[in-house]
Motif scaffolding. Structure first.
Motif, mmCIF file in Angstrom:
data_model
loop_
_atom_site.group_PDB
_atom_site.id
_atom_site.type_symbol
_atom_site.label_atom_id
_atom_site.label_comp_id
_atom_site.label_asym_id
_atom_site.label_seq_id
_atom_site.Cartn_x
_atom_site.Cartn_y
_atom_site.Cartn_z
ATOM 1 N N VAL A 53 0.832 -1.199 0.000
ATOM 2 C CA VAL A 53 0.000 0.000 0.000
ATOM 3 C C VAL A 53 0.870 1.254 0.000
ATOM 4 C CG1 VAL A 53 -1.766 1.297 1.277
ATOM 5 C CG2 VAL A 53 -1.879 -1.212 1.155
ATOM 6 N N TRP A 54 0.529 2.166 -0.897
ATOM 7 C CA TRP A 54 1.182 3.460 -1.015
ATOM 8 C C TRP A 54 0.158 4.553 -0.758
ATOM 9 C CZ3 TRP A 54 6.302 4.541 -2.173
ATOM 10 C CH2 TRP A 54 7.095 3.444 -2.528
ATOM 11 N N GLU A 55 0.554 5.562 -0.001
ATOM 12 C CA GLU A 55 -0.266 6.753 0.184
ATOM 13 C C GLU A 55 0.373 7.890 -0.591
ATOM 14 O OE1 GLU A 55 -2.032 9.694 3.687
ATOM 15 O OE2 GLU A 55 -0.199 8.561 4.073
ATOM 16 N N LEU A 56 -0.443 8.653 -1.290
ATOM 17 C CA LEU A 56 -0.019 9.886 -1.938
ATOM 18 C C LEU A 56 -0.691 11.008 -1.166
ATOM 19 C CD1 LEU A 56 -0.582 8.755 -5.617
ATOM 20 C CD2 LEU A 56 1.605 8.878 -4.399
ATOM 21 N N ALA A 57 0.096 11.953 -0.659
ATOM 22 C CA ALA A 57 -0.483 12.951 0.241
ATOM 23 C C ALA A 57 0.117 14.331 0.043
ATOM 24 C CB ALA A 57 -0.272 12.525 1.696
ATOM 25 N N HIS A 58 -0.713 15.313 0.343
ATOM 26 C CA HIS A 58 -0.239 16.685 0.527
ATOM 27 C C HIS A 58 -0.611 17.064 1.953
ATOM 28 C CE1 HIS A 58 0.528 20.903 0.289
ATOM 29 N NE2 HIS A 58 -0.727 21.183 0.570
ATOM 30 N N ASN A 59 0.404 17.361 2.753
ATOM 31 C CA ASN A 59 0.192 17.776 4.135
ATOM 32 C C ASN A 59 0.663 19.218 4.259
ATOM 33 O OD1 ASN A 59 0.311 18.302 6.885
ATOM 34 N ND2 ASN A 59 0.906 16.222 7.401
ATOM 35 N N PRO A 60 -0.261 20.165 4.335
ATOM 36 C CA PRO A 60 0.144 21.564 4.398
ATOM 37 C C PRO A 60 0.871 21.936 5.685
ATOM 38 C CG PRO A 60 -2.215 21.368 4.776
ATOM 39 C CD PRO A 60 -1.713 19.993 4.402
ATOM 40 N N PHE A 61 0.897 21.027 6.661
ATOM 41 C CA PHE A 61 1.533 21.308 7.950
ATOM 42 C C PHE A 61 2.953 20.748 8.038
ATOM 43 C CE2 PHE A 61 -3.054 20.526 8.492
ATOM 44 C CZ PHE A 61 -3.441 21.838 8.711
ATOM 45 N N TRP A 62 3.349 19.909 7.082
ATOM 46 C CA TRP A 62 4.687 19.324 7.067
ATOM 47 C C TRP A 62 5.397 19.795 5.802
ATOM 48 C CZ3 TRP A 62 4.263 13.428 8.542
ATOM 49 C CH2 TRP A 62 3.809 13.322 9.860
ATOM 50 N N PRO A 63 6.278 20.751 5.911
ATOM 51 C CA PRO A 63 6.918 21.313 4.719
ATOM 52 C C PRO A 63 7.876 20.338 4.034
ATOM 53 C CG PRO A 63 7.852 22.256 6.725
ATOM 54 C CD PRO A 63 6.703 21.384 7.150
ATOM 55 N N LEU A 64 7.973 20.508 2.720
ATOM 56 C CA LEU A 64 8.944 19.785 1.907
ATOM 57 C C LEU A 64 9.991 20.789 1.436
ATOM 58 C CD1 LEU A 64 6.535 17.715 -0.376
ATOM 59 C CD2 LEU A 64 7.614 16.986 1.759
ATOM 60 N N ASP A 65 11.259 20.361 1.404
ATOM 61 C CA ASP A 65 12.276 21.260 0.866
ATOM 62 C C ASP A 65 12.271 21.153 -0.661
ATOM 63 O OD1 ASP A 65 13.782 18.985 0.168
ATOM 64 O OD2 ASP A 65 15.267 19.279 1.749
ATOM 65 N N ASP A 66 13.183 21.861 -1.320
ATOM 66 C CA ASP A 66 13.211 21.887 -2.784
ATOM 67 C C ASP A 66 13.458 20.509 -3.386
ATOM 68 O OD1 ASP A 66 12.672 24.587 -2.782
ATOM 69 O OD2 ASP A 66 14.790 25.183 -3.001
ATOM 70 N N ALA A 67 14.107 19.620 -2.641
ATOM 71 C CA ALA A 67 14.362 18.263 -3.118
ATOM 72 C C ALA A 67 13.211 17.312 -2.782
ATOM 73 C CB ALA A 67 15.663 17.734 -2.520
ATOM 74 N N GLY A 68 12.176 17.818 -2.102
ATOM 75 C CA GLY A 68 11.039 16.978 -1.738
ATOM 76 C C GLY A 68 11.196 16.227 -0.434
ATOM 77 N N ARG A 69 12.216 16.574 0.348
ATOM 78 C CA ARG A 69 12.426 15.928 1.639
ATOM 79 C C ARG A 69 11.488 16.531 2.669
ATOM 80 N NH1 ARG A 69 17.940 16.254 -0.307
ATOM 81 N NH2 ARG A 69 17.956 18.334 0.554
ATOM 82 N N LEU A 70 10.944 15.676 3.498
ATOM 83 C CA LEU A 70 9.954 16.033 4.497
ATOM 84 C C LEU A 70 10.597 16.501 5.791
ATOM 85 C CD1 LEU A 70 6.933 15.764 5.504
ATOM 86 C CD2 LEU A 70 7.560 13.463 6.213
ATOM 87 N N THR A 71 9.989 17.520 6.395
ATOM 88 C CA THR A 71 10.353 17.944 7.745
ATOM 89 C C THR A 71 9.102 17.868 8.612
ATOM 90 O OG1 THR A 71 12.050 19.447 6.922
ATOM 91 C CG2 THR A 71 11.247 19.826 9.155
ATOM 92 N N ILE A 72 9.175 17.078 9.676
ATOM 93 C CA ILE A 72 8.075 16.986 10.622
ATOM 94 C C ILE A 72 8.311 18.038 11.701
ATOM 95 C CG2 ILE A 72 6.870 15.538 12.294
ATOM 96 C CD1 ILE A 72 7.832 13.083 10.679
ATOM 97 N N PRO A 73 7.453 19.039 11.763
ATOM 98 C CA PRO A 73 7.649 20.083 12.774
ATOM 99 C C PRO A 73 7.529 19.521 14.177
ATOM 100 C CG PRO A 73 6.061 20.776 11.108
ATOM 101 C CD PRO A 73 6.313 19.312 10.898
ATOM 102 N N LYS A 74 8.332 20.026 15.080
ATOM 103 C CA LYS A 74 8.265 19.613 16.484
ATOM 104 C C LYS A 74 7.024 20.200 17.128
ATOM 105 C CE LYS A 74 13.213 19.154 17.012
ATOM 106 N NZ LYS A 74 14.406 19.610 17.704
ATOM 107 N N THR A 75 6.420 19.428 18.024
ATOM 108 C CA THR A 75 5.246 19.929 18.736
ATOM 109 C C THR A 75 5.588 20.225 20.176
ATOM 110 O OG1 THR A 75 4.585 17.655 19.207
ATOM 111 C CG2 THR A 75 3.589 18.733 17.303
#
Length: 142
Positions: free
Chosen positions: A120-142
């Motif tokens: 199973v693959w999920e395709l997602a846009h999460n407006p709260f988790w930014p992607l850098d120019d290379a598409g790498r994900l950053t999970i913001p600290k809470t």
């Protein structure tokens, strides 16, 4: 201490040629091969497609019936249009639609499909988790 990272994801596949054809239709290119396994270089990690029988043997469980497990692989996209484009390509490649992309309870947009082996693959846009120019994900600290 064990590093907090994953360097390789290996998916067991029933037919390596069918799995390779599916990922090729997504636009993925094999980087390296060994008998019974194909490897794809991703950003900072790899994906392997490994014949089920050979994978079971490699795990020390020769003859075991391996399944797909309760896991979802996700690709986060920069926007909803990118999710829709990736979804369309997966459908054209022969993916099984599980849930078409839609707005979801957590405030994003996502959909799910399965590859020919049921991974199973999920395709997602999460407006709260930014992607850098290379598409790498950053999970913001809470």
């Amino acid at each position: 201490m064990t590093p907090q990272r994953v360097t390789l994801i290996t998916l067991g596949v029933a037919d390596l040629s069918v799995a390779r054809a599916f990922y090729a239709a997504l636009g993925w290119t094999v980087t390296a091969e060994q008998p019974g396994v194909a490897f794809y270089q991703m950003d900072g990690m790899g994906l392997g497609l490994f014949g089920l029988e050979d994978l079971a043997k490699d795990q020390g469980r020769a003859g075991a019936a391996l399944g797909t497990g309760a896991i979802t692989l996700a690709q986060n996209m920069a926007d909803r249009a990118a999710v829709d484009a990736a979804w369309d390509r997966a459908m054209q490649a022969g993916a099984v639609a599980l849930k078409a992309p839609e707005e979801v309870f957590w405030g994003g947009y996502s959909g799910y499909y399965a590859d020919p082996d049921g991974h199973v693959w999920e395709l997602a846009h999460n407006p709260f988790w930014p992607l850098d120019d290379a598409g790498r994900l950053t999970i913001p600290k809470t």
